[in-house]
Design an enzyme around this catalytic site. Structure first.
Site, PDB file in Angstrom:
ATOM      1  N   GLU A 107      -0.195  -9.301  -0.681  1.00 34.84           N
ATOM      2  CA  GLU A 107      -1.614  -9.610  -0.446  1.00 34.84           C
ATOM      3  C   GLU A 107      -2.393  -9.640  -1.759  1.00 34.84           C
ATOM      4  O   GLU A 107      -3.283 -10.475  -1.949  1.00 34.84           O
ATOM      5  CB  GLU A 107      -2.206  -8.581   0.526  1.00 34.84           C
ATOM      6  CG  GLU A 107      -1.669  -8.787   1.943  1.00 34.84           C
ATOM      7  CD  GLU A 107      -1.945  -7.622   2.878  1.00 34.84           C
ATOM      8  OE1 GLU A 107      -1.738  -6.462   2.472  1.00 34.84           O
ATOM      9  OE2 GLU A 107      -2.386  -7.870   4.016  1.00 34.84           O
ATOM     10  N   GLY A 153       0.870  -4.986   0.815  1.00 37.48           N
ATOM     11  CA  GLY A 153      -0.321  -5.086  -0.040  1.00 37.48           C
ATOM     12  C   GLY A 153      -0.010  -5.741  -1.387  1.00 37.48           C
ATOM     13  O   GLY A 153      -0.896  -6.324  -2.013  1.00 37.48           O
ATOM     14  N   GLU A 178       4.969  -4.997   7.105  1.00 38.56           N
ATOM     15  CA  GLU A 178       4.239  -3.909   7.767  1.00 38.56           C
ATOM     16  C   GLU A 178       4.702  -3.672   9.205  1.00 38.56           C
ATOM     17  O   GLU A 178       4.661  -2.558   9.707  1.00 38.56           O
ATOM     18  CB  GLU A 178       2.730  -4.209   7.758  1.00 38.56           C
ATOM     19  CG  GLU A 178       2.072  -4.128   6.393  1.00 38.56           C
ATOM     20  CD  GLU A 178       2.075  -5.456   5.648  1.00 38.56           C
ATOM     21  OE1 GLU A 178       2.870  -6.361   5.992  1.00 38.56           O
ATOM     22  OE2 GLU A 178       1.266  -5.579   4.707  1.00 38.56           O
ATOM     23  N   ALA A 184       0.873  -1.172   0.000  1.00 40.01           N
ATOM     24  CA  ALA A 184       0.000   0.000   0.000  1.00 40.01           C
ATOM     25  C   ALA A 184       0.915   1.227   0.000  1.00 40.01           C
ATOM     26  O   ALA A 184       2.078   1.141   0.379  1.00 40.01           O
ATOM     27  CB  ALA A 184      -0.876  -0.021   1.244  1.00 40.01           C
TER      28      ALA A 184
END
Ligand code: CAA
Length: 265
Positions: free
Chosen positions: A119, A116, A139, A73
């Site tokens: 993911e 992300g 993260e 992200a």
């Protein structure tokens, strides 16, 4: 635009020309294809458009540039967020929309698939990885934890012991290790990654689409349901396919020793 949609050159499967493969490219190489809101929005809209296009039989997602599938992200965009702004934006609902896509999705991962990005690759149905691909959920090193499925999908894919180590320390997994542990479908040479993913997509695109979608749905239930409920779901989808023209065509073609012609009905 931060996501490009292409319909690459026709692929060949068993000597026959096959269309129906779409390529989505995350196109922010200067930020290692970090998934900002705009990119996620365009990605989800692109996937939903392709999912409702009967001519699209399989999608490949890849990252632009030579360094990353996606490095997570967008940290710069997220840095000043609060629970309230995150709640109001409801950005994570986009991940649920990816989960609802029925057409098969293959991730072609070169370089970093972190946070992300990892993911997103795991939200796809299969991963073709380059031999220098790197998977990880870092993260924890920036004061948070995975928020788009990492704690769930990585644990299901690798088992608790390895997933716990990766998520609590932010350590990475090499492509070869990811393959050995069942996270990725296949590892190929870097320069062959996209063509291998497109070839696999072409193979799927040449098969009867109703059966492909029903089978994808059933495999995904293996993660979500008890064995009993999953078997029941599988059986219903199996029975339902006997209402399709493609089932009759597939079985007749086998008996008549000819190539089937799929109608997608
Ligand atoms: N968000 C925003 N920008 C990013 C980014 C990210 N996730 N990852 C890389 N970039 C940017 C860098 O800021 C840099 O931009 P500038 O040139 O403007 O400074 C550019 O991409 C190139 O990156 P680096 O200079 O850092 O490249 P490097 O080779 O030194 O390091 C890397 C590569 C190890 C992947 C490093 O970029 C990195 O650690 N990135 C962040 C990885 C990460 O923590 N991802 C998780 C994000 S949080 C998340 O994803 C939450 C969730 O579950 C949804």
């Amino acid at each position: 635009m931060t996501v490009k949609v292409d319909f690459p050159a026709t692929h060949f499967h068993s000597g026959a020309a096959v269309d129906g493969v779409a390529l989505l490219t995350l196109d922010r190489p200067e930020a290692l294809n970090a998934l900002d809101v705009q990119t996620m929005q365009e990605l989800v809209e692109g996937l939903e458009r392709l999912d409702s296009d009967a001519d699209c039989r399989c999608v490949v997602i890849t990252g632009a540039g030579d360094r990353a599938f996606a490095a997570g992200a967008d940290i710069k965009e997220m840095a000043e967020a609060t629970p309230v702004t995150l709640g109001i934006a409801n950005s994570f609902a986009r991940w649920e929309r990816i989960r609802s896509v029925r057409v098969p999705i293959i991730a072609a991962v070169r370089g970093f698939a972190l946070g992300g990005g990892c993911e997103l690759a795991m939200a796809c149905d299969m991963i073709i990885a380059s031999d220098d691909a790197v998977f990880g959920q870092p993260e924890i090193k920036i004061g948070v934890m995975p928020g788009a499925g990492g704690t769930q999908r990585l644990t299901r894919a690798l088992g608790k012991a390895k997933a716990m180590e990766m998520i609590l320390t932010g350590s990475n997994l090499s492509a070869r290790e990811a393959e050995a542990r069942g996270l990725v479908t296949r590892v190929v040479a870097r320069e062959e990654t996209l063509s291998a993913a497109l070839a696999l997509a072409g193979e799927i695109a040449a098969l009867p689409p109703l059966a492909v979608r029903a089978a994808k749905e059933a495999v995904n239930r293996a993660y979500e349901l008890s064995l009993e409920a999953g078997l029941e779901f599988e059986r219903r989808n199996f029975f339902l396919l006997f209402a399709s023209d493609d089932q009759k065509e597939g079985m007749r073609a086998f008996i008549e020793k000819r190539r089937p012609e799929w109608k997608g009905r």
